[in-house]
Design an enzyme around this catalytic site. Structure first.
Site, PDB file in Angstrom:
ATOM      1  N   CYS A 105       0.857  -1.359  -0.028  1.00  0.00           N
ATOM      2  CA  CYS A 105       0.028   0.147   0.008  1.00  0.00           C
ATOM      3  C   CYS A 105       0.721   1.211  -0.009  1.00  0.00           C
ATOM      4  O   CYS A 105       1.403   1.408  -0.985  1.00  0.00           O
ATOM      5  CB  CYS A 105      -0.957  -0.080   1.105  1.00  0.00           C
ATOM      6  SG  CYS A 105      -2.410   1.043   0.944  1.00  0.00           S
ATOM      7  N   HIS A 199      -3.637  -5.001   0.941  1.00  0.00           N
ATOM      8  CA  HIS A 199      -2.951  -5.605   2.097  1.00  0.00           C
ATOM      9  C   HIS A 199      -2.842  -6.946   1.993  1.00  0.00           C
ATOM     10  O   HIS A 199      -4.060  -7.837   2.380  1.00  0.00           O
ATOM     11  CB  HIS A 199      -3.822  -4.980   3.314  1.00  0.00           C
ATOM     12  CG  HIS A 199      -3.575  -3.343   3.310  1.00  0.00           C
ATOM     13  ND1 HIS A 199      -2.515  -2.977   4.237  1.00  0.00           N
ATOM     14  CD2 HIS A 199      -4.113  -2.519   2.869  1.00  0.00           C
ATOM     15  CE1 HIS A 199      -2.490  -1.773   4.238  1.00  0.00           C
ATOM     16  NE2 HIS A 199      -3.612  -1.529   3.360  1.00  0.00           N
ATOM     17  N   GLU A 201      -1.657  -8.661   4.293  1.00  0.00           N
ATOM     18  CA  GLU A 201      -1.616  -9.028   5.806  1.00  0.00           C
ATOM     19  C   GLU A 201      -2.940  -9.275   6.342  1.00  0.00           C
ATOM     20  O   GLU A 201      -3.029  -9.989   7.357  1.00  0.00           O
ATOM     21  CB  GLU A 201      -0.770  -8.107   6.554  1.00  0.00           C
ATOM     22  CG  GLU A 201      -1.223  -6.680   6.761  1.00  0.00           C
ATOM     23  CD  GLU A 201      -0.870  -5.862   5.512  1.00  0.00           C
ATOM     24  OE1 GLU A 201      -0.899  -6.390   4.444  1.00  0.00           O
ATOM     25  OE2 GLU A 201      -1.014  -4.718   5.883  1.00  0.00           O
ATOM     26  N   SER A 253       2.281 -13.358  38.666  1.00  0.00           N
ATOM     27  CA  SER A 253       0.774 -12.801  38.607  1.00  0.00           C
ATOM     28  C   SER A 253      -0.037 -13.976  38.582  1.00  0.00           C
ATOM     29  O   SER A 253      -1.176 -13.744  38.985  1.00  0.00           O
ATOM     30  CB  SER A 253       0.626 -11.780  37.287  1.00  0.00           C
ATOM     31  OG  SER A 253       0.455 -12.591  36.215  1.00  0.00           O
ATOM     32  N   GLY A 254       0.233 -15.242  38.103  1.00  0.00           N
ATOM     33  CA  GLY A 254      -0.750 -16.179  37.886  1.00  0.00           C
ATOM     34  C   GLY A 254      -1.023 -16.278  36.574  1.00  0.00           C
ATOM     35  O   GLY A 254      -1.660 -17.104  36.028  1.00  0.00           O
ATOM     36  N   GLY A 255      -0.738 -15.239  35.783  1.00  0.00           N
ATOM     37  CA  GLY A 255      -1.116 -15.294  34.234  1.00  0.00           C
ATOM     38  C   GLY A 255       0.178 -15.966  33.529  1.00  0.00           C
ATOM     39  O   GLY A 255       1.082 -16.427  33.922  1.00  0.00           O
ATOM     40  N   VAL A 256      -0.256 -16.285  32.151  1.00  0.00           N
ATOM     41  CA  VAL A 256       0.748 -17.019  31.516  1.00  0.00           C
ATOM     42  C   VAL A 256       2.267 -16.250  31.161  1.00  0.00           C
ATOM     43  O   VAL A 256       3.134 -16.932  31.073  1.00  0.00           O
ATOM     44  CB  VAL A 256      -0.202 -17.495  30.002  1.00  0.00           C
ATOM     45  CG1 VAL A 256      -0.378 -16.494  29.243  1.00  0.00           C
ATOM     46  CG2 VAL A 256       0.759 -18.362  29.500  1.00  0.00           C
ATOM     47  N   ASP A 257       2.318 -15.073  31.133  1.00  0.00           N
ATOM     48  CA  ASP A 257       3.333 -14.319  30.739  1.00  0.00           C
ATOM     49  C   ASP A 257       4.382 -14.370  31.828  1.00  0.00           C
ATOM     50  O   ASP A 257       5.429 -14.679  31.340  1.00  0.00           O
ATOM     51  CB  ASP A 257       3.111 -12.693  30.275  1.00  0.00           C
ATOM     52  CG  ASP A 257       1.801 -12.534  29.255  1.00  0.00           C
ATOM     53  OD1 ASP A 257       1.798 -13.616  28.523  1.00  0.00           O
ATOM     54  OD2 ASP A 257       1.231 -11.356  29.127  1.00  0.00           O
ATOM     55  N   SER A 258       4.035 -13.908  32.902  1.00  0.00           N
ATOM     56  CA  SER A 258       4.950 -14.083  33.896  1.00  0.00           C
ATOM     57  C   SER A 258       5.474 -15.428  34.225  1.00  0.00           C
ATOM     58  O   SER A 258       6.494 -15.807  34.615  1.00  0.00           O
ATOM     59  CB  SER A 258       4.634 -13.151  35.084  1.00  0.00           C
ATOM     60  OG  SER A 258       3.491 -13.721  35.698  1.00  0.00           O
ATOM     61  N   SER A 259       4.317 -16.344  33.996  1.00  0.00           N
ATOM     62  CA  SER A 259       4.621 -17.654  34.445  1.00  0.00           C
ATOM     63  C   SER A 259       5.847 -18.190  33.277  1.00  0.00           C
ATOM     64  O   SER A 259       6.751 -18.887  33.660  1.00  0.00           O
ATOM     65  CB  SER A 259       3.334 -18.595  34.284  1.00  0.00           C
ATOM     66  OG  SER A 259       2.489 -18.122  35.184  1.00  0.00           O
TER      67      SER A 259
END
Ligand code: XMP
Length: 543
Positions: A105, A199, A201, A253-259
């Site tokens: 584009c 586009h 994508e 935090s118990g979330g996936v990222d920090s785990s």
């Protein structure tokens, strides 16, 4: 051009653009961002093709190019127009590099302009641009179409442009054309330059991902061996090199990222890592026990659980304003974390599960300061004060790549699939004053709702689902008694990144079942309502 529609919300407090990979990555693609709202999708598609890539705003593209030494370049779309004065240009060094370039584009137009062709602005009346679905016809073969499109084929693509190329640059020829864009795809096969007016994508260009894969594999000759197994190996080596014999603390935090970040760091440096989990009393049912079981018992990672419920509840007493709640929780969280870090004898590094979308500096064409919709809390400010350096092993990854890495690391599926949970926890799901009693009621209702969603097999189709306890009491009748209890609102949304979202269209029978169970089993709630608000105009959380 993707100018129509609202400007993206800036992530309040997002860290400034910093370098991702620090070494040259010749098997990679550099994506130059001119501010299109869908630049991140280009990166998604390139990575899905097994090729590592980074996005750099056009202002920093030369620096990124020199650092990465990539194997190919993609120029993104933009809300700007090439004929406009002061509109962005690609650094000349990219054209001098001899590397393959794909312009999308605005990328096609700016490449045309910089290489000696002509781009004309859309004019009202004669030409209003082309927005949405369009069909193009392939007129010549080229490497971009290899094994995919043949001369004479018609294909659906997605267009979004006002300006258009009216004379291509020397060396180029037309390889596909559409009614609105005679230069729908242009190619200079000798220099390996390609330009698409549409586009590729976005999903509305059904073959778009394959075209991008063709560009990275066939045109650039990149292997496509970017996998999570390879990433895990590289990152473990990187973390060892960065941390040496230093000590690392990681807030869980118990979330996936920090785990995932913690488990990866533990794989790299073992017990030099200590995890800290702050129980602020605003967690969901059994959340603390799950984290303890996973980290302490399953992974044997040193874990400190801080029981901070008292001080959070004391500080939140009487607070009803959402921003005041968020500010207090953010500041108190940092204070607790800091105290624990000191008790542990200090640390040299602070680990964070920062993801790539938070790192990418988006090019803003809207001007003016961004508006803070909600202040998101993290442990900002702490590393400098405590003289700690950051370890952020996920900063090159998108959310679903983090999940793939979690699977690679053997994290249980129940943790990987988990819906995001905000730092301020249930505090922002209890509008008005927070009390222990209200939190207990909410936890029970929330657990029933999530259990029903899981049993119906809907959990993975939903980005986030949760209950909210409203500060409103209504009259009901149960048996022969009059009741006067709280209203519980149920929220469930679909989303890809949390920036925009749509309400989830549950069957009425499902909602009826959940409402009945909540009212029957949770004392304190006698009415259940469902939230049919998308984002925008709503936000996902209620506060
Ligand atoms: P909103 O409510 O702004 O939420 O539409 C978008 C996404 O962000 C999450 N969220 C937070 N996450 N700290 C976090 O870590 C916060 O303060 C916070 N506030 C909202 C929200 O759950 C949703 O996924």
């Amino acid at each position: 051009m993707l100018a129509r529609g609202p400007a993206p919300l800036d992530l309040a407090g997002a860290p400034p653009y910093r370098r991702a990979m620090t070494r040259p990555t010749p098997d990679s693609i550099l994506i130059v961002d001119f501010g299109s709202q869908v630049t991140q999708l280009i990166a998604r598609r390139v990575r899905e093709a097994g090729v590592y890539c980074e996005i750099a705003p056009f202002t920093l593209a030369e620096e990124a190019f020199r650092r990465m030494a990539p194997g190919g370049i993609i120029l993104s779309g933009s809300p700007a127009g090439v004929p406009e004065e002061g509109s962005p240009r690609a650094p000349q060094v990219l054209f001098d590099s001899g590397l393959p370039i794909l312009g999308i584009c605005y990328g096609q137009q700016v490449m045309t302009h910089q290489l000696g062709g002509t781009v004309e602005a859309g004019r009202d009346g004669e030409w209003d641009g082309e927005f949405g679905r369009a069909f193009l016809t392939v007129t010549r073969d080229c490497a971009l179409f290899d094994g995919l499109w043949q001369v004479g084929d018609r294909h659906q693509v997605w267009m979004s442009h006002g300006d258009k190329v009216t004379r291509f640059a020397p060396g180029f020829e037309i390889v596909a054309t559409s009614d609105g864009a005679p230069f729908a795809v242009i190619a200079d096969e000798a220099r390996r330059y390609y330009g698409t007016q549409f586009h590729p994508e976005v999903v509305h260009t059904p073959d778009g991902a394959k075209l991008l894969a063709n560009f990275v594999h066939r045109v650039c000759g990149l292997a496509g061996d970017w996998t999570m197994a390879a990433y895990r190996e590289t990152k473990v080596a990187d973390i060892r090199a960065q941390v040496g014999s230093g000590r690392v603390i990681c807030g869980l935090s118990g979330g996936v990222d920090s785990s995932v970040a913690a488990i990866l760091i533990h794989e790299a440096v073992g017990d030099q890592l200590t995890c800290v989990f702050v129980d602020h009393g605003l967690l969901r049912m059994n959340e603390r026990e799950q984290v303890e079981r996973l980290f302490r018992d399953h992974y044997n990672i040193p874990l400190v659980v801080v029981d901070a419920e008292e001080r959070f509840m004391a500080g939140l007493a009487g607070v009803t304003d959402p921003e005041a709640k968020r500010k207090f929780i953010g500041a108190e969280f940092v204070a607790v974390f800091e105290e624990e870090a000191v008790k542990l004898g200090g640390a040299d590094f602070l680990a964070q599960g920062t993801l790539y979308p938070d790192v990418i500096e988006s090019v803003s064409f809207t001007g003016g300061p961004s508006v803070t919709i909600k202040s998101h809390h993290n442990v900002g400010g702490l590393p400098e004060r405590m003289n700690m350096k950051l370890v952020e092993p996920l900063r090159e990854l998108f959310k679903d790549e983090v999940r793939a890495l979690g699977r690679e690391l053997g994290l249980p599926e129940s943790m990987i699939r988990r819906h995001p949970f905000p730092g301020p926890g249930l505090a922002i799901r209890v509008p008005g004053e927070i009390t222990r009693e209200k939190l207990d009621i909410l936890r029970k209702a929330d657990a029933i709702y999530l259990e029903e969603i899981d049993q119906a097999g809907l959990y993975d189709q939903i980005w986030q689902a949760f209950a909210v306890l409203l500060p409103v009491k209504t009259v009901g009748v149960m048996g022969d008694y009059r009741t006067y209890d709280h209203v519980c609102a149920l929220r469930a949304v679909t989303s890809t990144d949390g920036m925009t979202a749509d309400f989830y269209p549950f069957e009425p029978a499902f909602l009826g079942r959940v409402a009945t169970r909540i009212i029957n089993q949770v004392r304190g709630i006698n009415r259940v309502v469902y939230d049919y608000t998308s984002k925008p105009p709503g936000t996902i959380e209620w506060e």
